[in-house]
Scaffold this motif. Structure first.
Motif, mmCIF file in Angstrom:
data_model
loop_
_atom_site.group_PDB
_atom_site.id
_atom_site.type_symbol
_atom_site.label_atom_id
_atom_site.label_comp_id
_atom_site.label_asym_id
_atom_site.label_seq_id
_atom_site.Cartn_x
_atom_site.Cartn_y
_atom_site.Cartn_z
ATOM 1 N N ALA A 97 0.832 -1.209 0.000
ATOM 2 C CA ALA A 97 0.000 0.000 0.000
ATOM 3 C C ALA A 97 0.862 1.252 0.000
ATOM 4 C CB ALA A 97 -0.925 -0.017 1.218
ATOM 5 N N LYS A 98 1.926 1.258 0.803
ATOM 6 C CA LYS A 98 2.792 2.440 0.867
ATOM 7 C C LYS A 98 3.434 2.717 -0.490
ATOM 8 C CE LYS A 98 6.580 4.662 3.294
ATOM 9 N NZ LYS A 98 7.027 5.320 2.055
ATOM 10 N N LEU A 99 3.925 1.676 -1.152
ATOM 11 C CA LEU A 99 4.569 1.881 -2.447
ATOM 12 C C LEU A 99 3.561 2.320 -3.506
ATOM 13 C CD1 LEU A 99 7.120 -1.071 -2.565
ATOM 14 C CD2 LEU A 99 7.579 1.351 -2.199
ATOM 15 N N ALA A 100 2.371 1.726 -3.489
ATOM 16 C CA ALA A 100 1.340 2.154 -4.436
ATOM 17 C C ALA A 100 1.002 3.625 -4.228
ATOM 18 C CB ALA A 100 0.088 1.283 -4.286
ATOM 19 N N GLY A 101 0.892 4.036 -2.951
ATOM 20 C CA GLY A 101 0.613 5.434 -2.653
ATOM 21 C C GLY A 101 1.756 6.356 -3.042
ATOM 22 N N GLY A 114 -2.127 2.744 -10.079
ATOM 23 C CA GLY A 114 -1.995 2.731 -8.629
ATOM 24 C C GLY A 114 -3.172 2.045 -7.957
ATOM 25 N N SER A 115 -4.384 2.303 -8.429
ATOM 26 C CA SER A 115 -5.577 1.647 -7.884
ATOM 27 C C SER A 115 -5.541 0.154 -8.146
ATOM 28 C CB SER A 115 -6.836 2.263 -8.505
ATOM 29 O OG SER A 115 -6.910 3.648 -8.238
ATOM 30 N N TYR A 116 -5.090 -0.208 -9.329
ATOM 31 C CA TYR A 116 -4.966 -1.625 -9.703
ATOM 32 C C TYR A 116 -3.944 -2.324 -8.805
ATOM 33 C CZ TYR A 116 -3.450 -5.566 -12.663
ATOM 34 O OH TYR A 116 -3.093 -6.808 -13.152
ATOM 35 N N LEU A 117 -2.790 -1.709 -8.585
ATOM 36 C CA LEU A 117 -1.749 -2.300 -7.755
ATOM 37 C C LEU A 117 -2.200 -2.439 -6.304
ATOM 38 C CD1 LEU A 117 1.335 -0.342 -9.159
ATOM 39 C CD2 LEU A 117 0.843 -2.766 -9.515
ATOM 40 N N LEU A 118 -2.878 -1.417 -5.792
ATOM 41 C CA LEU A 118 -3.336 -1.446 -4.409
ATOM 42 C C LEU A 118 -4.286 -2.613 -4.160
ATOM 43 C CD1 LEU A 118 -3.423 -0.010 -1.630
ATOM 44 C CD2 LEU A 118 -5.364 1.316 -2.502
ATOM 45 N N ALA A 119 -5.043 -2.997 -5.177
ATOM 46 C CA ALA A 119 -6.048 -4.045 -5.016
ATOM 47 C C ALA A 119 -5.441 -5.409 -4.710
ATOM 48 C CB ALA A 119 -6.914 -4.135 -6.275
ATOM 49 N N GLN A 271 -3.818 0.849 8.798
ATOM 50 C CA GLN A 271 -2.450 1.167 8.398
ATOM 51 C C GLN A 271 -2.389 1.513 6.909
ATOM 52 O OE1 GLN A 271 0.166 -2.079 9.669
ATOM 53 N NE2 GLN A 271 -1.135 -2.375 11.444
ATOM 54 N N THR A 272 -3.139 0.756 6.117
ATOM 55 C CA THR A 272 -3.172 1.004 4.676
ATOM 56 C C THR A 272 -3.738 2.381 4.366
ATOM 57 O OG1 THR A 272 -3.360 -1.343 4.133
ATOM 58 C CG2 THR A 272 -4.195 0.225 2.502
ATOM 59 N N GLU A 273 -4.841 2.740 5.044
ATOM 60 C CA GLU A 273 -5.447 4.053 4.794
ATOM 61 C C GLU A 273 -4.460 5.168 5.098
ATOM 62 O OE1 GLU A 273 -9.648 6.406 5.609
ATOM 63 O OE2 GLU A 273 -8.926 4.961 7.091
ATOM 64 N N SER A 274 -3.663 4.998 6.156
ATOM 65 C CA SER A 274 -2.683 6.039 6.505
ATOM 66 C C SER A 274 -1.575 6.137 5.464
ATOM 67 C CB SER A 274 -2.080 5.753 7.878
ATOM 68 O OG SER A 274 -1.178 4.662 7.844
ATOM 69 N N MET A 275 -1.285 5.011 4.761
ATOM 70 C CA MET A 275 -0.213 4.999 3.771
ATOM 71 C C MET A 275 -0.628 5.627 2.433
ATOM 72 S SD MET A 275 2.503 3.571 5.162
ATOM 73 C CE MET A 275 2.053 4.331 6.725
ATOM 74 N N ILE A 276 -1.935 5.685 2.155
ATOM 75 C CA ILE A 276 -2.378 6.171 0.847
ATOM 76 C C ILE A 276 -3.040 7.547 0.923
ATOM 77 C CG2 ILE A 276 -2.666 3.831 -0.050
ATOM 78 C CD1 ILE A 276 -5.690 4.133 0.336
ATOM 79 N N LEU A 277 -2.927 8.206 2.074
ATOM 80 C CA LEU A 277 -3.512 9.548 2.199
ATOM 81 C C LEU A 277 -2.927 10.490 1.152
ATOM 82 C CD1 LEU A 277 -3.577 10.065 6.077
ATOM 83 C CD2 LEU A 277 -5.532 9.648 4.573
#
Length: 310
Positions: A97-101, A114-119, A271-277
């Motif tokens: 998630a951090k890298l996608a963000g 990025g949306s595709y990778l996060l999935a 944790q994921t939500e905090s990484m993609i803000l």
């Protein structure tokens, strides 16, 4: 408004638990802190700093030169997307998630990619799966092959479905960092970014460890319900509880562990939500993808159980 009410309720519940049962609350907080200090800091912090440096110095494309022909053919990803895929499957939550963000914020991948990778790139690490889950908790290391195929096969199947024959281009990025500009100032920024990320993870782990302990303290007629609820909240506690419950048959324990690993728990989601803000990536779409991944993992396990006896 509902989100604010939920957060406010959780805060009040945590405060009440800290005041009413400080011994158990402090013990849970200490356990979360030790998990963060002994596991996440030594394993994730160096990677977070080095990955920041690679992105800042435009070194990802060079690193993924040999991965690109294979991963692009399978998933249609760009060169930078290859790095996110490899790291997300090898390094554990929430690195993918951090890298996608980060890649999306930096313009190294498009928002669509990025949306595709996060999935599908945010997964439990093989080290956690092999060491903690199979060896320490389930005590069935011989199940390594089917476990790897199920836990990582589910997100890969989802990736193939979500791709829809798309091929993501390498965005053109004007190289602002030349050799002469690479300095300790860039290193300092990358280090501070890594420290900020690891501190966020530590805070989330402590808070969710306290919530999990509170959940365990609540009387429940079914121990299985408590185990599942704890696993949904935080996967490490859930895995420990469900594998310690000797009243559950092993197939049920195994299914629960695989589902916890595939979903990652609400702690991993936070944790994921905090990484993609501020990246433009959708947290709601991520949650839907994790639920689909969990359902696929359960279906794969059902197929495996039909073909073999545990």
């Amino acid at each position: 408004m509902m989100k604010k009410i939920l957060y406010f309720s959780v805060i009040l519940i945590l405060l009440a638990f800290l005041l009413a049962d400080p011994a158990h609350a402090v013990d849970a907080s200490r356990a979360g802190l030790m998990l963060w200090f002994h596991t996440l800091v030594p394993t994730l912090l160096p990677f977070l700093i080095l990955s920041n440096l690679l992105i800042a110095m435009d070194g990802v494309s060079y690193l993924t030169r040999f991965l690109y022909p294979v991963l692009h053919r399978l998933f249609g990803c760009s060169r930078n997307g290859c790095f996110c895929i490899a790291s997300g499957f090898l390094c554990g939550y929430p690195v993918g998630a951090k890298l996608a963000g980060d890649l999306t914020r930096e313009g190294r991948v498009t928002l669509e990619e990025g949306s595709y990778l996060l999935a599908f790139c945010n997964n439990a690490s093989p080290a956690f799966l092999i060491g903690y889950c199979l060896t320490d908790s389930l005590k069935r290391p011989e199940l390594l092959a089917p476990t790897l195929m199920i836990v990582y096969g589910a997100p890969l199947l989802l990736a193939v479905f979500l791709r829809r024959k798309r091929n993501f281009p390498d965005p053109y990025i004007e190289k602002e960092t030349s050799r002469s500009q690479i300095s300790f100032k860039i290193v300092d920024v990358c280090m501070m970014n890594g420290l900020e990320s690891i501190l966020k993870l530590g805070c989330y782990i402590i808070l969710f460890s306290i919530l999990a302990r509170l959940l365990i303290q609540i009387p429940c007629p079914s121990s299985f319900v408590t185990c599942i609820s704890a696993g949904i909240l935080e996967m490490t506690n859930g895995i420990a509880l469900v594998t310690a419950d000797k009243t559950l048959p092993f197939p049920m324990q195994y299914l629960s562990v695989l589902c916890f690993l595939s979903f990652g728990g609400l702690s991993g989601a936070a944790q994921t939500e905090s990484m993609i803000l501020d990246s433009g990536l959708s947290f709601g779409a991520y949650l839907k993808a994790k639920l689909l991944t969990t359902a696929l993992a359960a279906a794969l396990l059902a197929g495996y159980l039909l073909l073999s006896s545990l």
